[in-house]
Design a protein around this motif. Structure first.
Motif, PDB file in Angstrom:
ATOM      1  N   GLY B 374      -4.768  16.399  59.074  1.00 36.30           N
ATOM      2  CA  GLY B 374      -5.117  15.833  57.769  1.00 36.30           C
ATOM      3  C   GLY B 374      -4.691  16.693  56.604  1.00 36.30           C
ATOM      4  N   VAL B 375      -4.342  17.937  56.866  1.00 37.81           N
ATOM      5  CA  VAL B 375      -3.876  18.797  55.777  1.00 37.81           C
ATOM      6  C   VAL B 375      -2.350  18.774  55.761  1.00 37.81           C
ATOM      7  CG1 VAL B 375      -3.868  21.141  54.859  1.00 37.81           C
ATOM      8  CG2 VAL B 375      -5.909  20.268  56.031  1.00 37.81           C
ATOM      9  N   GLU B 376      -1.799  18.518  54.572  1.00 40.80           N
ATOM     10  CA  GLU B 376      -0.336  18.381  54.490  1.00 40.80           C
ATOM     11  C   GLU B 376       0.220  19.018  53.236  1.00 40.80           C
ATOM     12  OE1 GLU B 376       0.141  14.226  54.396  1.00 40.80           O
ATOM     13  OE2 GLU B 376      -0.274  13.978  56.547  1.00 40.80           O
ATOM     14  N   GLU B 377       1.466  19.423  53.305  1.00 43.47           N
ATOM     15  CA  GLU B 377       2.131  19.886  52.084  1.00 43.47           C
ATOM     16  C   GLU B 377       2.443  18.653  51.237  1.00 43.47           C
ATOM     17  OE1 GLU B 377       5.091  23.224  52.591  1.00 43.47           O
ATOM     18  OE2 GLU B 377       5.005  22.478  54.649  1.00 43.47           O
ATOM     19  N   ARG B 378       2.148  18.767  49.934  1.00 45.01           N
ATOM     20  CA  ARG B 378       2.396  17.602  49.087  1.00 45.01           C
ATOM     21  C   ARG B 378       3.861  17.499  48.684  1.00 45.01           C
ATOM     22  NH1 ARG B 378      -1.341  14.588  45.787  1.00 45.01           N
ATOM     23  NH2 ARG B 378      -0.152  13.301  44.335  1.00 45.01           N
TER      24      ARG B 378
END
Ligand SMILES: Cc1ncc(COP(=O)(O)O)c(C=O)c1O
Ligand SMILES: Cc1ncc(COP(=O)(O)O)c(C=O)c1O
Lengths: 487, 450, 487, 450
Positions: B374-378
């Protein structure tokens, strides 16, 4: 043997460095394209750690400072900078705080700012204080910007002029212009007070406000201040108080009572924070009722013992943000520390003893044959001496006296300011100097006066015992040499 | 009487000399109705010990944990020598060097500082500092306005990827002189939307930040050339530490930037709640007379020995009053002292290694955090030491939760960029260790799972 | 203008004080009988805080120091004192620790001491290290006390003499005497090595041990050290290594390999802790197998990652406690910080570059016409120059050269030590000085040499540019003035 | 190469000058078998940043709470100016002032220090410091032995109420010169058992500590007179801070003490795990030539201006070698610097107020703690700022439990005085607040109830 003036660059050598400061590099970043990388390394010095320490230790010794000398620079309030206040601001918890840390972990810091806001409100009599301005001049800018916001909010759009007495500090007119105003200067009468007739003639529907200090930079208290504020207010203008001279009246008079609507304080003067060789300072602004909505953000609010940042959301009419974060936080902490140690009794004494020292010095100098610019007036925390007679009769100027004083181990007073008094010294001893130090100053000036008679060349070519002799300012401006280049 | 050395005897001697009965008499020119006696809002005085007791308790209350916030203020290592030297009374308690002969320490140091900043930015000259990076941008905008005689418009283009607080501050400073700022929007890739430039009319200057607020590297060459072709000045806002690694503004595009500004905090200044730090301002030779603030020049004394003095003072308010380039007077001298010592200790190599390590640690941080579902580079472009992450929920909430784990997790972007409520700007400097990064990762995982 | 030398007492005035330092008193204690109370207040200065800051700031400027100048004082190892090490020791957690805090809340501090013990063991090759000695001389005392304890434990009670080469530092014989021994001095041969024949003649059943440094204070490495240690050991004596010169061989030679049984190190020399104008130092002792049981307490032990104090309970044969607490803890922390930054590669380099600097300087000075005391020997980290010729031919002594050097902004080398070399300088540049600094030193000495020829009075009356001219030591000793009294 | 400024070029130039091929060649006089190459016990070098990271973590690990321990080391407030000035490079990085003209700063300061210590103790002269209070007592004993020509015995009487570590240290120093220490036992009231004195034969000196180890005030007048009547020297061990309030040793009895020593830690020196601090040593004029250590004298330069220099050096080891009064060389100069500045800032009045507040706070502490059932004062005489309490159980156990509450509760006395296993020595300095005292009380109550 003169100490030489090699720059840090000249001490360097290719490949040398303070190697204990080299952190393990992560290597050339793979993610950054070649075209974005620097090709040629910047020409910074390549020196060892010992070289750096020795160079800057020795450079520091080429400065005069409060910690070394009496430094009676008028309008600068060179008083003792308490080491305890420095200690307070240097606490690891304060130094290591990120400005954007959430409020939940910022209560200690916010409490400090809040307390300072309250103290500054009380000593000035103002209704609200914002701590963001980073020096006196920025305080002025913010203050005048608020005056402008006020008139604009009322739709009073014709006011395009700020009045300034001609003795005012240069920041006053410069500020007015930066805020988009024209400047009209008002003269003084022979006693150093504002020429109220001239003022009355000058005010009008174009008047946005008046900026002034009181005591003025002539070292006298403007006696007709209530009349002046009345005149300006009647014309629809607001009054700005340049708090650079607040030390003179701290605990004795509140600017609000004189009729001022807005002011800044120089914490690096009145609140004893160090000047740092030209900054940092802090120039909090205070305002009366009318300007409250326009105060700049961030400010600190409190409810039920919980502190929080107030931003444009809370203050929709605020003139906004004028610094990236909370201004010069470290200076604000020092000022609070100083205020806490002084306490209310101490606040009262500041103006009293600053005034006592100045009047004593003025009296002694006058008896020693020096000429006061306003001999019939009480000195405030500072006073003006003029060397016009000496300039005429002996050919030695105030500047020559100033340079020669340096040889006596005393920093020169402010010279040639206020501009309207010829060949002048503006002398401000501050309350933290001893009677003995003041007496030594009188003796030094008297000795120089004798030299001026017997051997004027000694003054004209002064200083003699400093790291450099008198410097050529004209050459500096004509043949600009502003950055070091390998020669 | 704290800080007042007068004995009762002294006071008597002094009053006698003056011919006054009491200290109160010295205030006899002040109209009676103006005299105050109460200062109820000021607490009673305490000793240094008690004051430090209170302040220490407050300082200790704020110890928050490991810092992964950047956004214009960075947790770098500062060599111990920097502040040991800077805090020497001779530097700290001196005034502005108005009496040059008695201030050669400060003056030579600022000359060295100007030289270092010119070298770092690739520009010709530097002033002696302005208040901070944000207000420095305001000064740069006004300076461009005065100097760019070719362009009549009072419009300045500013990228939306410039630090939001810088944009706000610069506008609040410059708007009173009729300067209008137009924002170039940010594109989906987190960079300036170059396509938006096509619609722009005549502009006096263009402001671009490198690395930008999101930590990304803008195409500064293209921007600079675009401005140059239109006769607009290019104002660069830079992180000075990054310049040890990245191409300096003086070399951007074919002509280089015209004015460079930024905040000196990464050069040896503690975060200290954001201040005092200092703003730097550099420019081309030909613009120097439009530069606000103090400038030091090398000259000679009457024996022909080199020495240093304030120069070009005709630009300044204390001489030129209303016609000055700015109202700035007191600047940030002591911080410049620290930065000069810092740069001397680090050298070009040392700064470069720090910069490289920042990139590497941020890379490690991002890799660790995006390993959490769920954590991603934007954004995906090249970056320096900051990165925007998308979280699976409101980033402000997550940051609050991380506090419990002793982690200052970064800056939630929702307040500054509507639509980015789930985005978080994180930063890792050279100080962040592998252990701290792993601690952040596991804390974040816990917060997101809870 | 000469700065004056008023003492802090003369700046005072009855009733003045640094009032922010006054804590609320608890009142005269009711529980203490009148007869136990002080009647007359001690005559301490009565001065303001600014006066104190200014006085001591200005006094400090009357010192030479490493931070200001090249300071090539032989046998003193005036190298750069890293500010980072000072920072480490100044961390609030360390500064605020009570020495008797329970072990449970002392693990961080104990870990530091333990690590330092281990590092010092490795660089000296010794089996055990105790950190308690508070300077080199106390380390010597403790070392010789251990030698004594060793002989006594063996019932070897006739040994009542310590051998000392006559070039030894005064602390060596003084220590031996404090430990109840007689001293027998041994001469050197022409090359500066110990006269081994004389040594052999001197050893005997009365020999408790030999104290020596290597390199010696003559700046040469004792080549026959293994022979010497053999001789002493064969006679039943032990060898004490005076580690004041360890900087010369750090990372190159381990004292254990030379045959030494016990040693001290001067951390304020080899490990770069500041000298503080005469201390504090730290003089940890290291011992080989035989003396392990006698090490002084407290020491730090470790098991399973838990650190603890070792006292007489753990070390029943210890010579005991020689300081109230753990010696100069803050200096030990600085030394550890330095060692961590140097690391093992850095350790190796210390001896190398110290030696390179000394040999370069010796070579350049010799070519410039100065006379080396041992021209045929390699210099170690230091070397001896003799001005005997100048004294004879020009009437200027080593002392005159030394005083004149001060005018050139360079601290004088050690003079008249070692005592056995006439009119000498012992010169130790250390590894942290640059080539340029060394060259400047050569130029200064050469310039003074020229002055000695053209204008010897310039030397004889030096210094000229310091806060005082040459001081009268004889008057100081004859008309003792040791405390200030109102005059 | 940390701290070594040589570039590869420098090394080549230097070797060429020397005529050597390599640095290794410079060690060619050292027998090959002595050369080492491995230093496996030394870790790899790290940067200042990493070193400070490690040390900070360790320092932070030891933050233990509010300090109620005394026993020779006290948690006093130190004015910020003290160490700001003391840490100036000019003081900190100078050597012993052997070149007097280049060391007037340090020399004048020590002269001022000597004057202050003489004033405080009521003695004629002071030396420039010894290592610490405990070793200073050893030096004082040896000094008495040399100076007291009237007495042939080599016995020194020492009160059992003198700090146990001082007694141990002094004996370990003096015993090699045949000095024998006899202990005067402590009476039930916690003071020297004067009745035990009757059986004592000829002694060279008597050592008494005021306030004694238990914080109590001894009858120093009687002790001093007793010693004087027998031709023995009276050696006083004192807390210098207490002397702002208590009768100085120079005024004890009819003749006063002969030698005064003690630890200077209460005068501006941080606890810092017990060191560095400094020992002071003062005496009568006539004993000055038996004084160990450095002494500074005022003299004149060749223009007749006052100046300061090391004097009476014929007592010292570097001149007199085996015949010196002591082997001491490096002393505790920088701490003397701090103490001198501290005393200047405090003045006699300031020190007295601190001393009075210590008494008052200790009184409050004791009152609070004895309000807990089972907690009692062990002795009842007048005290300074320490007090022995009897607890209802083993005091070492209680101290461990108090740690959980963030309280350093005091020194358990069992280890030092058999039979005192339930006794605890507590101390409150001027820094201890009412809140902290109440916190201690409630914590102790909880510990004892559990
Ligand atoms: C009268 C007066 N006003 C304003 C200022 C400007 O304050 P600052 O230098 O803090 O910007 C000064 C500073 O010298 C001043 O003397
Ligand atoms: C050769 C030698 N040995 C011993 C010492 C004594 O060391 P400290 O002064 O630390 O007591 C010194 C100090 O100068 C020395 O040079």
């Amino acid at each position: 043997m003169k100490k030489n003036a090699a720059t840090i660059f000249e001490l360097g050598k290719t490949g040398r460095g303070a190697m204990a400061q080299r952190v393990p590099s992560g290597g050339t970043p793979a993610n950054i394209p070649e075209s974005q990388l620097r090709k040629v390394q910047p020409a910074l010095p390549e020196v060892s750690e010992l070289q750096v320490v020795r160079h800057y230790t020795n450079l520091s010794a080429k400065n005069f400072s409060i910690d070394n000398q009496f430094y009676p620079l008028g309008s600068c309030t060179m008083k003792y900078n308490p080491r305890g206040a420095h200690g307070a601001a240097s606490l690891p918890g304060f130094l290591g705080r990120h400005p954007l840390a959430p409020e939940a972990v910022s209560q200690g810091f916010l409490a400090c700012l809040y307390d300072l806001q309250e103290i500054l409100k009380d000593v000035t009599g103002m209704q609200g204080v914002s701590l963001t301005p980073m020096a006196g001049a920025q305080g002025e800018f913010i203050g005048v910007a608020m005056i402008r916001a006020y008139h604009e909010a009322r739709g009073d759009l014709e006011r395009n002029e700020i009045l300034v007495p001609n003795a005012a500090h240069g920041t006053n007119p410069a500020t007015a212009v930066m805020c988009g105003y024209k400047v009209a200067e008002v003269g003084l009468d022979a006693s150093g007070d504002v020429d109220t007739e001239a003022l009355k003639a000058a005010v009008g529907p174009q008047t946005a406000g008046l900026m002034m200090t009181n005591p003025s930079t002539c070292g006298v208290f403007e006696r007709r201040i209530r009349e002046i504020s009345g005149v300006v207010h009647d014309a629809g203008g607001l009054l700005y108080y340049d708090g650079a001279n607040l030390n003179a009246i701290l605990g004795k008079v509140k600017p609000s009572d004189m009729g001022f609507d807005v002011l800044h304080m120089n914490l690096h003067k009145t609140f004893a924070t160090p000047h740092g060789g030209g900054g940092p300072g802090a120039g909090p602004v205070g305002v009366g009722e009318r300007l409250l909505p326009y105060l700049p953000v961030p400010m600190v609010g409190e409810r039920d013992g919980v502190y929080r940042w107030m931003t444009e959301k809370d203050l929709p009419q605020s003139i906004g943000r004028l610094s990236c974060f909370m201004g010069n936080a470290g200076i604000l902490l020092r000022a609070l520390a100083y205020a806490l140690m002084l306490g209310r009794e101490g606040m009262h004494r500041v103006g009293e003893y600053a005034t006592l020292n100045a009047n004593y010095l003025a009296s002694r100098l006058e008896k020693a044959g020096f000429e006061l610019a306003y001999p019939d007036r009480r000195a405030t925390h500072e006073f003006v001496l003029t060397f016009s007679k000496q300039a005429k009769s002996m050919g030695v100027t105030a500047m020559d006296f100033a340079k020669r004083l340096l040889d006596y181990g005393i920093h020169a007073p402010t010279t040639y300011f206020p501009m309207l008094i010829a060949e002048c010294f503006l002398i401000e001893p501050t309350e933290t100097e001893t009677l003995e130090e003041l007496d030594a100053f009188v003796s030094a000036l008297a000795a120089i006066q004798r030299e001026a008679q017997s051997d004027p060349e000694r003054l004209l070519s002064a200083p003699h015992d400093l790291p450099v002799r008198r410097l050529d300012d004209v050459k500096a401006a004509r043949e600009l040499d502003l950055v070091w280049r390998a020669r | 009487m704290p800080f007042i050395p007068h004995t009762p005897d002294d006071v008597q001697v002094m009053l006698a000399e003056i011919g006054a009965e009491s200290i109160e008499d010295l205030f006899d020119e002040i109209p009676g109705e103006l005299r105050v006696n109460e200062l109820d809002g000021v607490p009673e005085g305490v000793s240094e010990m008690e004051m430090l007791g209170l302040m220490s308790a407050r300082a200790a209350a704020d110890v928050a944990g490991v810092c992964f916030i950047g956004a214009g203020c960075y947790d770098h290592h500062i060599p111990a020598a920097v502040w040991d030297l800077t805090a020497r009374g001779e530097f700290m308690t001196a005034y502005t060097p108005y009496q040059a002969e008695a201030s050669q320490g400060t003056l030579q140091l600022i000359y060295e500082y100007q030289s270092m900043m010119a070298a770092l930015t690739g520009m010709d000259v530097s002033n002696a500092s302005v208040y901070d990076g944000a207000s420095g941008l305001g000064e740069a905008a006004l300076m461009a306005m005065r100097a760019n005689k070719k362009i009549k418009s009072r419009t300045i283009l500013i990228a939306e990827t410039v630090h939001p607080f810088y944009r706000e501050t610069a506008q609040n400073i410059a708007r009173h002189q009729g300067v209008e700022f137009k924002t170039i929007p940010v594109a989906a890739n987190g960079l300036v939307d170059m396509s938006a430039l096509d619609e722009v009319g005549e502009v006096t200057a263009v402001v671009v930040q490198q690395p930008n607020f999101f930590g990304l590297l803008e195409d500064v060459d293209a921007m600079t050339d675009w401005a140059g072709e239109r006769g607009a000045f290019l104002i660069a806002v830079v992180n000075p530490l990054s310049l040890a690694l990245l191409k300096p503004p003086g070399s951007w595009g074919s002509e280089g930037a015209d004015i460079v500004c930024g905040d000196g905090q990464p050069l040896g200044i503690p975060m200290a709640s954001g201040g005092p730090s200092f703003g730097f301002l550099c420019c081309r030779d030909k613009l120097v007379r439009q530069m606000p603030g103090r400038i030091i020049g090398r000259t000679e004394d009457l024996e022909g020995q080199p020495g240093f003095t304030l120069t070009l003072q005709a630009r300044e308010q204390h001489i030129r009053r209303g016609k000055a380039t700015s109202n700035i007077c007191t600047n940030q001298g002591l911080l410049v002292t620290a930065a000069t010592i810092h740069m001397s200790l680090m050298g070009a190599c040392g700064l470069k290694q720090v910069a490289e390590r920042c990139v590497a640690q941020t890379h490690k941080l991002v890799t660790a955090l995006v390993s959490i579902p769920g954590v991603e580079e934007r954004f995906c472009g090249p970056f320096f030491h900051e990165r925007v992450l998308n979280l699976p929920r409101n980033s402000e909430t997550v940051v609050s939760m991380l506090l419990e784990h002793g982690i200052l997790g970064g800056l939630p972007l929702g307040e500054h960029y509507p639509g980015m409520e789930d985005a978080l700007l994180v930063c890792a400097t050279e100080k962040r260790t592998a252990g701290e990064i792993e601690h952040y990762r596991s804390a974040l995982q816990m917060c997101l799972e809870s």
